[in-house]
Design a protein around this motif. Structure first.
Motif, PDB file in Angstrom:
ATOM      1  N   MET A 446       0.837  -1.205   0.000  1.00  6.56           N
ATOM      2  CA  MET A 446       0.000   0.000   0.000  1.00  6.56           C
ATOM      3  C   MET A 446       0.871   1.254   0.000  1.00  6.56           C
ATOM      4  SD  MET A 446      -1.392   2.774   1.649  1.00  6.56           S
ATOM      5  CE  MET A 446      -1.045   2.531   3.389  1.00  6.56           C
ATOM      6  N   LEU A 447       1.919   1.277   0.831  1.00  8.11           N
ATOM      7  CA  LEU A 447       2.802   2.447   0.872  1.00  8.11           C
ATOM      8  C   LEU A 447       3.491   2.654  -0.479  1.00  8.11           C
ATOM      9  CD1 LEU A 447       4.367   1.933   4.419  1.00  8.11           C
ATOM     10  CD2 LEU A 447       2.795   3.761   3.737  1.00  8.11           C
ATOM     11  N   GLN A 448       3.913   1.573  -1.094  1.00 13.35           N
ATOM     12  CA  GLN A 448       4.535   1.698  -2.415  1.00 13.35           C
ATOM     13  C   GLN A 448       3.544   2.253  -3.435  1.00 13.35           C
ATOM     14  OE1 GLN A 448       5.823  -2.414  -2.731  1.00 13.35           O
ATOM     15  NE2 GLN A 448       7.965  -1.850  -2.396  1.00 13.35           N
ATOM     16  N   LYS A 449       2.314   1.745  -3.421  1.00 10.79           N
ATOM     17  CA  LYS A 449       1.294   2.260  -4.340  1.00 10.79           C
ATOM     18  C   LYS A 449       1.038   3.745  -4.094  1.00 10.79           C
ATOM     19  CE  LYS A 449      -1.248  -2.108  -4.800  1.00 10.79           C
ATOM     20  NZ  LYS A 449      -2.491  -2.830  -4.412  1.00 10.79           N
ATOM     21  N   ALA A 450       0.967   4.124  -2.821  1.00 12.01           N
ATOM     22  CA  ALA A 450       0.699   5.520  -2.492  1.00 12.01           C
ATOM     23  C   ALA A 450       1.823   6.420  -2.994  1.00 12.01           C
ATOM     24  CB  ALA A 450       0.516   5.680  -0.987  1.00 12.01           C
ATOM     25  N   ASN A 451       3.055   5.991  -2.834  1.00  8.02           N
ATOM     26  CA  ASN A 451       4.174   6.809  -3.289  1.00  8.02           C
ATOM     27  C   ASN A 451       4.242   6.877  -4.808  1.00  8.02           C
ATOM     28  OD1 ASN A 451       5.490   7.849  -0.922  1.00  8.02           O
ATOM     29  ND2 ASN A 451       6.142   5.771  -0.429  1.00  8.02           N
ATOM     30  N   ILE A 452       4.011   5.750  -5.466  1.00  8.41           N
ATOM     31  CA  ILE A 452       3.994   5.759  -6.931  1.00  8.41           C
ATOM     32  C   ILE A 452       2.906   6.699  -7.433  1.00  8.41           C
ATOM     33  CG2 ILE A 452       3.459   4.372  -8.972  1.00  8.41           C
ATOM     34  CD1 ILE A 452       4.768   1.991  -7.514  1.00  8.41           C
ATOM     35  N   ALA A 453       1.717   6.584  -6.846  1.00 11.62           N
ATOM     36  CA  ALA A 453       0.603   7.424  -7.288  1.00 11.62           C
ATOM     37  C   ALA A 453       0.871   8.895  -6.995  1.00 11.62           C
ATOM     38  CB  ALA A 453      -0.688   6.979  -6.604  1.00 11.62           C
ATOM     39  N   ALA A 454       1.419   9.188  -5.815  1.00  6.94           N
ATOM     40  CA  ALA A 454       1.647  10.580  -5.427  1.00  6.94           C
ATOM     41  C   ALA A 454       2.657  11.250  -6.348  1.00  6.94           C
ATOM     42  CB  ALA A 454       2.118  10.647  -3.977  1.00  6.94           C
ATOM     43  N   TYR A 455       3.787  10.611  -6.566  1.00 12.24           N
ATOM     44  CA  TYR A 455       4.813  11.227  -7.405  1.00 12.24           C
ATOM     45  C   TYR A 455       4.399  11.248  -8.872  1.00 12.24           C
ATOM     46  CZ  TYR A 455       8.206  11.689  -3.646  1.00 12.24           C
ATOM     47  OH  TYR A 455       8.863  12.086  -2.497  1.00 12.24           O
ATOM     48  N   GLY A 456       3.595  10.280  -9.276  1.00  9.20           N
ATOM     49  CA  GLY A 456       3.132  10.272 -10.658  1.00  9.20           C
ATOM     50  C   GLY A 456       2.039  11.282 -10.923  1.00  9.20           C
ATOM     51  N   ASP A 457       1.202  11.536  -9.922  1.00  9.66           N
ATOM     52  CA  ASP A 457       0.031  12.394 -10.100  1.00  9.66           C
ATOM     53  C   ASP A 457       0.338  13.861  -9.822  1.00  9.66           C
ATOM     54  OD1 ASP A 457      -3.084  12.454 -10.324  1.00  9.66           O
ATOM     55  OD2 ASP A 457      -2.627  13.627  -8.530  1.00  9.66           O
ATOM     56  N   ALA A 458       1.237  14.118  -8.883  1.00 11.77           N
ATOM     57  CA  ALA A 458       1.473  15.489  -8.426  1.00 11.77           C
ATOM     58  C   ALA A 458       2.962  15.809  -8.498  1.00 11.77           C
ATOM     59  CB  ALA A 458       0.946  15.668  -6.998  1.00 11.77           C
ATOM     60  N   PRO A 459       3.466  16.144  -9.666  1.00 11.81           N
ATOM     61  CA  PRO A 459       4.910  16.394  -9.817  1.00 11.81           C
ATOM     62  C   PRO A 459       5.402  17.452  -8.840  1.00 11.81           C
ATOM     63  CG  PRO A 459       3.826  16.311 -11.955  1.00 11.81           C
ATOM     64  CD  PRO A 459       2.737  16.302 -10.920  1.00 11.81           C
ATOM     65  N   GLY A 460       6.573  17.191  -8.286  1.00  6.33           N
ATOM     66  CA  GLY A 460       7.207  18.176  -7.416  1.00  6.33           C
ATOM     67  C   GLY A 460       6.904  18.015  -5.947  1.00  6.33           C
TER      68      GLY A 460
END
Length: 734
Positions: A446-460
């Motif tokens: 879940m943490l990996q998915k959250a980080n992948i989604a966060a960095y992919g969705d909201a650059p910077g």
């Protein structure tokens, strides 16, 4: 208007009527609202307050007959296919209202598919309460996931909290229930009434995806229209990637908003988001911090949890204002060039009856087995990360704050408690993973998915882990086997160095490695050096109180420690009140002791932190290689007998090197010889013993000159005066 005689449709039976009246009908949309039989439209409605009921159209009024005596269900023929509304009559009073059961579904096929699959990463756009126009009518669409419920109803003042009035439509296999309720909107209170799978009525539940809440201790959800803010922070958003990177200066001011500053003249109330947008943001800007980190603002019932036991993960707490007002705070920070981070709590949730526990009468969000689903330390429930919909709920919540509120990052609380199944448990109190080990594979995923989604969705943006163990690769990318966080709190550095500083100086020589050991692993992760709220509560004492000696020595020790911290590799984090050496532990029920700034000693510490931030931001050697071993070199890390530490910081570019030297005893060192990486003039950029900081104003008259005599492995050297209990930062003149 012409009245027409009612006819009872064949679809409604006395059994249906009684089931509706008693709130046990399992498919109310199959009976209520408009239905056609033999080309005739019939309307059926439920209103326990009515003695008589009429369906109204442009062509006239149409009586609806009570289906069975004693049950408040009315039905009859309503000619045509156009708009109709309802009129109730009782005790000489009349009221008109739109029929919620005449409206079709709102959730589309793609959303339904993704919700059913558990892969809808923007569940907040579908679930929750949304103010909208539907089929030409203003109202609010409610949708909630409760797959095991027999019936779900939305209740509130608009229907007298009567779950029989607005039972929701089940959306097939998705487990989602929805209803559009006309003519209610912003500010309306509501909850969900849920009949569990065994027929047991659950406590009224707040909306898991609600955007607002009542003021605690009241806990109903509140309809909030979060659309249409109109952001004006494009400049910040376009450049924040450079503000949040490993090479950027990052100095974070950690804030518990309810207790930062209060309006004492108004009963001691906390600041609103709007007031914080002016006062907190201006203060942080003046102090030179680059980021604000707010302790959790997701709605929470108990003030004493400081927000770390949230119930409304999608609702900014009403303690300070409404969602748009929180956006005002974020935007104000951005317009001052300051990033805003939120503490995020996906590790557990409280067992309050109105919350997620046993939400639909089953262990929906949490594990059923208390060895997996109950936190003994905090008396809270643990998410079932292995359930796709629950994992998706949390990932979507992370994206919600980044997307809807433009926050610049999430600091994830208590990551260690998520990573290990045996966290704070004895033998026999935990369930091993499928391989017999202690790692929680589902939480890790879940943490990996959250980080992948966060960095992919909201650059910077940045994500930060509060992780207190040596779990490998916390800030390594997921595709390289890591958890995918941008940064990790360096808890080991914090614990070791604070233990050292707590020693009487005469004994520090025996604990020298506590200050130097951190360098051995300083570059294994992208570290933030945290002096957080956890270090100044629960009997741990304030930062000033941790320091030994008399009052003057306490202040000198703290100044020297802050100099050591800002000179050390790693990004910085400091909890509010520590920047002016509040002598008391933090109290969440009171504001900071701002009156202490009338004391020059406290004002001096504040000025020191401001100057450290200014120097840190302006000096690439102090931040550009915070996470890279090539940016650090010991000059002397082994002078335990004199408790002196010295090192070089480099930027990796053409910028001048920086030398840091700390004397952690109350003994002045005269003509102390120190190696330096280059000959020439070295400016005393900062001296924690300066008089403006409350020190003795002892130093090197602003600069030293290094000769070509090599020493301590360096090509040049000089002699310095080292004030007692001090840190000096020297920068080589170009």
């Amino acid at each position: 208007m012409t009245q027409h005689k009612a006819a009872t449709p064949p679809a409604i039976s006395s059994d249906d009527a009684w089931a509706l009246h008693e709130g046990r009908h399992l498919d109310p949309f199959a009976v209520l609202g408009p239905h056609h039989a033999d080309g005739v439209r019939y309307v059926t409605c439920f209103d326990p307050g009515a003695e008589r009921m009429m369906a109204m159209t442009e062509s006239g009024s149409h009586p609806l007959e009570r289906v069975v005596e004693g049950a408040a269900v009315f039905s009859g023929e309503v000619p045509g296919d156009g708009h109709y509304w309802l009129k109730g009559i009782a005790n000489g009073s009349e009221w008109e209202f739109e029929d919620a059961f005449r409206f079709d579904t709102v959730i589309g096929e793609l959303d339904e598919y993704l919700l059913g699959e558990g892969t809808h990463q923007r569940i907040w756009t579908v679930l929750g309460a949304h103010v909208l126009q539907h089929e030409g009518q203003y109202g609010t669409h409610f949708a909630v996931w409760a797959p095991n419920a027999q019936r779900v109803s939305v209740v509130g003042p608009f229907n007298h909290w009567d779950g029989r009035r607005h039972p929701m439509r089940r959306r097939g296999a998705t487990g989602v229930w929805e209803i559009f309720v006309p003519n209610i909107g912003e500010g309306e209170a509501y909850k969900y009434e849920i009949l569990g799978p065994d027929g047991t009525m659950q406590p009224l539940k707040s909306d898991p995806v609600g955007f607002g809440s009542q003021h605690p201790p009241e806990n109903a959800s509140i309809v909030r229209d979060i659309s249409g803010y109109g952001w004006q922070d494009d400049a910040w958003m376009s450049e924040r990637n450079g503000r949040n990177s490993r090479t950027a200066p990052i100095s974070i001011y950690e804030v518990h908003l309810p207790s930062w500053r209060r309006r004492m003249e108004e009963g001691g109330r906390s600041l609103s988001y709007q007031e914080a947008a002016e006062e907190l943001v201006s203060y942080v800007h003046d102090m030179g911090f680059t980021h604000i980190e707010l302790l959790p603002i997701s709605e929470f019932p108990f003030d004493g949890s400081w927000g770390y036991q949230p119930v409304g993960l999608f609702a900014p707490t009403i303690r300070h204002g409404k969602p748009h007002e929180f956006r005002n705070l974020v935007e104000a920070a951005h317009q001052k060039g300051i990033g805003l981070l939120l503490d995020w709590v996906p590790g557990h949730f409280p067992a309050d009856p109105h919350g997620l526990g046993l939400f639909d009468g089953t262990h929906l969000y949490e594990h059923a087995d208390p060895r997996e689903g109950f936190h003994q330390d905090w008396n809270t429930l643990i998410y079932n990360y292995g359930r796709t919909e629950v994992s998706n709920f949390l990932v979507s919540n992370a994206l919600y704050w980044l997307d809807e509120y433009h926050v610049d990052g999430l600091r994830v609380d208590a990551v260690a408690s998520m990573l290990y199944r045996d966290y704070s448990r004895k033998e026999g109190e935990w369930v091993p993973n499928k391989d017999g080990g202690r790692e929680n594979y589902e939480a890790i995923a879940m943490l990996q998915k959250a980080n992948i989604a966060a960095y992919g969705d909201a650059p910077g943006i940045m994500t930060v882990a509060e992780e207190s163990t040596s779990f490998p690769g916390v800030s390594r990318p997921v595709d390289a086997g890591g958890l995918g966080f941008g940064f990790k709190w360096n808890m080991g550095w914090m614990n070791d160095t604070l233990r050292y500083m707590g020693e009487e100086p005469i004994y520090r020589q025996y604990h020298h490695n506590q200050m130097t050991f951190g360098i051995h692993y300083a570059f294994t992760e992208n570290f933030i050096l945290p002096i957080s709220h956890d270090e100044v509560v629960h009997g741990k004492g304030s930062m000033l109180g941790k320091m030994p000696g008399d009052e003057a020595e306490k202040f000198a020790n703290l100044r020297a420690y802050y100099g050591f911290m800002w000179g050390h590799p790693g990004k910085k984090l400091l909890f509010m009140g520590c920047e002016f050496a509040q002598p008391q532990e933090w109290n969440h029920n009171a504001q900071l002791r701002w009156d202490l700034l009338d004391d020059p000693r406290h004002a001096g510490i504040q000025r020191l932190v401001r100057d450290l931030n200014t120097l840190y931001r302006a000096t690439p050697a102090l931040h550009a290689l915070d996470c890279d071993p090539s940016g650090f070199q010991w000059i002397e890390g082994g002078d335990a007998q004199q408790s002196i530490f010295s090192w070089v910081r480099r930027s990796g570019g053409p910028d001048p090197d920086v030398a840091v030297i700390c004397n952690m005893t109350p003994v002045e060192r005269v003509d102390y010889r120190m190696g330096l990486p280059a000959e020439g003039r070295w400016r005393e950029a900062l001296n924690t013993d300066a008089g403006i900081y409350g020190g003795g104003d002892r130093g090197n008259m602003g600069a030293i000159t290094a000769s070509g005599d090599g020493y301590q492995g360096q090509p040049a050297s000089s002699t310095l005066y080292l004030p007692p209990l001090s840190t000096q930062i020297l920068i080589r003149d170009a």
